[in-house]
Structures are given as structure tokens and as C-alpha cells.
Design a protein around this motif. Structure first.
Motif, short mmCIF file in Angstrom:
data_model
loop_
_atom_site.label_atom_id
_atom_site.label_comp_id
_atom_site.label_asym_id
_atom_site.label_seq_id
_atom_site.Cartn_x
_atom_site.Cartn_y
_atom_site.Cartn_z
N THR A 373 63.00 37.45 33.48
CA THR A 373 63.82 37.94 32.40
C THR A 373 62.93 39.25 31.88
N THR A 378 69.53 44.20 34.36
CA THR A 378 70.81 44.75 33.66
C THR A 378 70.64 46.36 33.75
N THR A 379 69.62 46.79 33.57
CA THR A 379 69.18 48.18 33.76
C THR A 379 70.10 48.78 35.03
N GLN A 419 76.57 40.61 29.96
CA GLN A 419 75.67 39.40 29.59
C GLN A 419 76.41 38.53 28.30
#
Ligand SMILES: Nc1ncnc2c1ncn2[C@@H]1O[C@H](COP(=O)(O)OP(=O)(O)OP(=O)(O)O)[C@@H](O)[C@H]1O
Length: 582
Positions: A373, A378-379, A419
Motif C-alpha cells: 500500500t 493508483t498514481t 477504489q
């Protein structure tokens, strides 16, 4: 007041509404100022004993006609001026909302939703008040004051006028001072109330957490403290108004006292007639209200100007990510993606979220992304969607650098499942069809079937017409995720990005979704971000992220043979599964 310059386009378009409105307003004032004249003549005739029955009827008709005229023109100015200020509010609100939605995502990271809501409600309201009722009261107060004083001095007696007006500047000054304190206290009431509503909203949203931690009593106590605060602020306001109105009445009574004393003497000595005296009293009564209004008008205009300044600051804000003038409209994306030495740091962060990130994805293939995490998964999606621009390096689609392609053509061809799986408070069908202009019911059902959520939806009382959220059903995390997947698929995207979009779905359903996706998305490029190996194991290529960098890449089997981070994650997840089965 210069802040209102931004509205000159609106004023220009609506100038006739304002001009005519002010004419109607002045007509009302003229009619109001006629009443003392009627009273003067009536009283003089009464005193001279020359009043006939016809005269009484005539004066009655004058009064009724004036009353009717006042009512009619008051109706007109309300429609013209107050109505136009409502139109201004409507246009400003549309403009602000449209502008806010165009600003980049980073703007929302730096500004609280509550503050933006306050601009969209309180500030726009303050501007409307200034440019509607504020303008009316200012025009009204200036005109009535000038004409009433002129009439008093010219038609009755200038000495009496000066004496009667002596307390009024003091009254206007003190009302202005009162106005300032009222403003401060009003702000305090608003702030305390807004804090109270925030608490209520948070409590209702977090009701499950409150109940499971048995915090009802403690939350009620916290609420009570805030409620007491609102009460105290409101009481401070009540006390202020309690002093304000008697003070205004007392000061205006002083003026009337002067008129009764000195004016009465002038009548006795025959310097003015009884009619003059009555008319004078009536003019004086008309003056009290402008004196009260002037302090209020100054406050309303100041508040409106401050609010307009805040709104202008938002409207001047430019989106950080914009189309370059020569950006092309790339209609038919194939789906070849390149990240070339890309580095990126979020604006309010000191750490690189991606460091020298290089990755090549061929069209029609799938890539799995896994890692700890905060490792930057996500970036990758964020930069591909150009929600932010990379600080260094180049990202390209089909060989075209992202910043050379129009934002709309990139984003409209990427199906992104984030998400949060955020759904809107509307029907399930509308949520699925969110990203397309038009689509058939069959198409909605087809995508819901690929996302393995059709059976759940038909089980709801209203099927696809079931409302989601506060007004309707509460969906499970897995149902939300699958509806979000259907929403992305209905766009027939050339690139599909699933960001941890199957985390709340059981592994059997996950397998079925992935296999349906494989068929449906044959032509598309897929980026599947996940924490579970089961989600990405069949991807054509897998990258393992750590600290913003790719630390391993290959197929599932290759990575297992490497026996590094991927293998470790795999072992851990196997163990967890085993424990769960036992
Ligand atoms: N809007 C933001 N502003 C500042 N820092 C951010 C922002 N979004 C993410 N970050 C930081 O960037 C880094 C990478 O975040 P990212 O969301 O890409 O990680 P991730 O691998 O997707 O994590 P997870 O698996 O928890 O979703 C993290 O250190 C995170 O704290």
C-alpha cells in the motif's frame, strides 16, 4: 465595490430591468410623498370649515388611488429588481458550479467541501442581497430623504425642519455602529450553526461506527455543547435587537417631540397652518425608515462585495491540467501505452509517488499491478487519466504524448473503476449509463452481466430502477464495485483500468468477472491494479511496485520462479487462505 465589475456583462444584458425597476420604485416614492400633501389640504379645509361632502369623497378617492398606485408599482419593481437579482443568483450559481467542475482534482485536495458549499450558498446569497434589496433600499432611502426634507423645508418651515432633523444623523450613525456589531454577531451565529450541521451530518454518515463503538451518549453530549453554543450566539443577537428597536423608536420620538413643541407653537402663532403641521409630521414619519435602512444598506453592500471577492477568487482559478492549443483529437485510440522515465510528486507531498517509472503496454494486452500500500499503483492510473501532469518523463498513448492529445479524447476512451466505487444517488440503470450520452436497456443489462451484477440487480424490488444511496437501497461493497465496473464497460473503452476494483468480491465471482472481461475486452488494453494475486495472475504481464518504482516484472510463473517480493506476497496469501479455510 470594484469586485462587482465582474458582473458588468450581466448588468449590461439586464440594464432595462434595473432602469425600469428603479423608475417604478421612484414612482412609489413619489406617490408616498403625495400623501402628506393630501393630508395638508384636507386638514386646512377642515380647519377653515370649507370641507364639503364632495371634497371628502374626492380626498378619499385620492388616498385610494395613491394606495392602489403604490401597490401596483411596488409589485412591478419587485418583479423587475428583486426578480433580476434572483436571475443573477441563478446565473452566478450555474457559472460557479460549471467552473468548479472544470478545475483540476488538486483544487479539491486543497479546499474543503464545506467551504465550497458555503461559497455556493452564503456568498451567492450575499451578492444577491446586495444587488437586489440592497440597490432598492439605497435608491429608496436617498430619494425619500432628499424629497421629504425638501418638501418639509419648502412647504412648511425651514427652522422646524432643521430642529426636527437634529437627532436623525445621530440616529443614522448609531444604527451604522449597531449594524457592524449585528454583522459580527450574525457571522458568529452562522459559523456556530454551520459547525453544528457538520457534526449532525458526520454523525448520520458515521452512524454505524458510533453504534458499534457505543458512542451515542458521548456524541449526544458533544452535540449538546455545540447546540448550547448556537443558542448563546443567537441570544447575543436577540439582546442586540432588543436594544436596537427601542433605541430607534426613542430617537425618532425625540424628533416628533421637537415637532410637537416647536411646530405646535408655530401653529398657535399662525406661522404655519394645522395642515402644514400634519403634513410635516407625515414627512417626518417617512424619514425614519430611510435612517434605519442606510446602516443596513451599507452592511449589505459591504457583505455582498466581500462575497463577490471570494467568488471572483474561485472564478479566476485556472485548471492546472488543460488542453494545449495544438492538442489533437485522437478519436480511435488503439491502446499502446508508454511510461518513459516518469517521476511524479503530489503537489502537497515531499516524497516521489513515482520514480523513473518506465513501462510499455501493447494494445490488447493486460497488465497486472501489485505492491505494498502506498507504493504508487493508483498514481499510475491518475497520471494516465491526466488528473495530474507528471513532473518528469513522458507518458504516451499510441505514440502521442498525453499532453499533445485533448483531455476529452483520452478520458472518454479510458474506462476507469476507482477504489471508492462512488455511485450517485440515482437509479442503478442511470449509474451504469453515467458515462454515455445514450444507451439501450439491453446494453445496460449486457454490461451488468459481464460485471456479474445482473442477478443482484434483478433481485432488488425495482430492478434496474432501484435507487442507490440515502433514498434507496444500501449496496454492499462488492455490489458497488461491480456496478462501477459495468459503468466503465458501457463506454466500450479502449483502455480499461481497474483500481482495486475486485477487492470486495469473492474469488469465485472474481474469476467469472475476469473471464467475461477477457472476452469482452479482447481489443482493449487492461491495467488491473490489485492487492490479491488471484486478481492479476492471468495478466499478460505483471509489475510489482515498491516505493514508486517497479521492482519486479514478468508473468505469474516467472515471478514465482524469481522468489522475490511477488513470491513473498503469494506465500503470505496462500497461508491466509489456508487459515481461513481451516
Ligand atoms: N492527493 C495526494 N496528495 C498527496 N499525496 C498523495 C496523494 N495521493 C496519494 N499520495 C501519496 O502518494 C503515494 C502513492 O500513493 P498511491 O495511491 O499511488 O498508492 P497505492 O499503491 O495505490 O496505495 P493503495 O494500495 O493503498 O491504494 C503514497 O505515499 C500516498 O500517500
Amino acid at each position: 465595490m470594484s469586485h462587482f465589475k465582474a458582473l458588468k456583462g450581466f448588468f449590461f444584458r439586464n440594464k432595462w430591468y434595473y432602469i425600469l425597476g428603479i423608475i417604478w420604485l421612484l414612482l412609489v416614492d413619489v406617490l408616498q410623498l403625495l400623501i402628506p400633501e393630501v393630508l395638508r389640504r384636507f386638514t386646512d379645509q377642515l380647519q377653515a370649515n370649507t370641507l364639503s361632502n364632495e371634497d371628502i369623497i374626492r380626498y378619499g378617492i385620492y388616498i385610494i388611488s395613491i394606495g392602489f398606485g403604490i401597490a401596483f408599482f411596488r409589485f412591478l419593481w419587485r418583479i423587475y429588481i428583486i426578480g433580476t437579482s434572483r436571475k443573477l443568483e441563478y446565473e452566478l450559481r450555474n457559472k460557479l458550479f460549471g467552473h468548479l467542475l472544470k478545475l483540476s482534482t488538486n483544487y479539491y485536495t486543497n479546499h474543503k467541501t464545506g467551504d465550497l458549499m458555503a461559497h455556493a450558498t452564503n456568498d451567492i446569497n450575499a451578492v444577491r442581497m446586495a444587488l437586489g434589496p440592497g440597490i432598492v433600499m439605497m435608491t429608496d432611502a436617498i430619494f425619500i430623504t432628499l424629497i421629504a426634507i425638501t418638501m418639509m423645508a419648502t412647504t412648511t418651515d425651514w427652522r422646524l425642519t432643521i430642529l426636527a432633523l437634529l437627532p436623525l444623523p445621530f440616529l443614522a450613525f448609531t444604527i451604522g455602529k449597531f449594524g457592524k456589531v449585528i454583522n459580527v454577531r450574525f457571522k458568529a451565529v452562522q459559523e456556530s450553526f454551520s459547525s453544528l450541521t457538520d457534526t449532525v451530518q458526520e454523525n448520520f454518515s458515521g452512524i454505524r461506527v458510533i453504534k458499534s463503538f457505543v458512542q451515542e451518549d458521548s456524541e449526544i453530549k458533544k452535540f449538546s455543547v455545540k447546540n448550547q453554543h448556537v443558542y448563546d450566539k443567537n441570544m447575543a443577537m436577540v439582546k442586540l435587537f432588543g436594544m436596537f428597536f427601542p433605541f430607534v423608536q426613542f430617537m425618532s420620538a425625540l424628533s416628533f417631540l421637537i415637532v410637537v413643541g416647536y411646530g405646535g407653537t408655530l401653529v398657535i402663532y399662525g406661522d404655519i397652518s394645522l395642515g402644514d403641521f400634519i403634513a410635516f409630521e407625515a414627512y417626518l414619519a417617512l424619514l425614519v425608515w430611510p435612517m434605519m435602512a442606510i446602516g443596513w444598506v451599507i452592511n449589505v453592500l459591504q457583505r455582498g462585495s466581500a462575497s463577490m471577492e471570494r467568488i471572483n477568487t474561485i472564478l479566476d482559478e485556472q485548471p492546472e491540467v488543460v488542453d494545449q492549443p495544438d492538442a489533437i483529437d485522437h478519436k480511435d485510440i488503439k491502446g499502446d501505452i508508454e511510461f518513459n522515465n516518469v517521476s511524479f510528486k503530489y503537489p502537497n507531498s515531499n516524497e516521489d509517488a513515482l520514480k523513473n517509472f518506465t513501462l510499455s503496454i501493447s494494445s490488447g494486452t493486460s497488465i497486472g499491478v501489485i505492491g505494498k500500500t502506498g507504493s504508487g499503483k493508483t498514481t499510475i492510473a491518475t497520471l494516465l487519466l491526466r488528473l495530474f501532469d507528471a513532473n518528469e518523463g513522458i507518458i504516451s498513448i499510441d505514440g502521442n504524448a498525453l499532453n499533445k492529445v485533448q483531455l476529452r479524447s483520452i478520458r472518454s476512451q479510458i474506462g476507469y473503476v476507482d477504489q471508492d466505487s462512488f455511485l450517485f444517488s440515482t437509479t442503478i440503470a442511470e449509474n451504469i449509463a453515467f458515462g454515455v450520452d445514450e444507451c439501450s436497456k439491453e446494453e445496460i443489462i449486457r454490461t451488468a452481466k459481464i460485471a456479474e451484477v445482473h442477478d443482484n440487480i434483478v433481485g432488488f424490488p425495482d430492478g434496474y430502477e432501484t435507487f442507490v444511496g440515502e433514498r434507496g437501497v444500501t449496496l454492499s461493497g462488492g455490489q458497488k464495485q461491480r456496478i462501477s465496473i459495468a459503468r466503465a464497460l458501457i463506454k466500450k473503452p479502449k483502455i480499461l483500468v481497474l483500481d482495486d476494483a475486485l477487492s470486495a468480491v469473492d474469488t469465485d465471482t472474481e474469476e467469472r468477472i475476469l473471464s467475461s472481461l477477457k472476452d469482452a475486452m479482447k481489443e482493449s488494453t487492461s491495467i488491473i491494479i490489485a492487492h490479491r494475486i488471484s486478481t492479476i495472475k492471468d495478466s499478460d504481464k505483471i509489475i510489482v511496485m515498491d516505493n514508486g518504482e517497479i521492482v519486479e516484472e514478468g508473468t505469474h510463473n516467472e515471478l514465482l520462479e524469481n522468489r522475490k517480493l511477488y513470491f513473498e506476497i503469494y506465500q503470505k496469501q496462500l497461508l491466509e487462505e489456508k487459515i481461513a479455510q481451516d
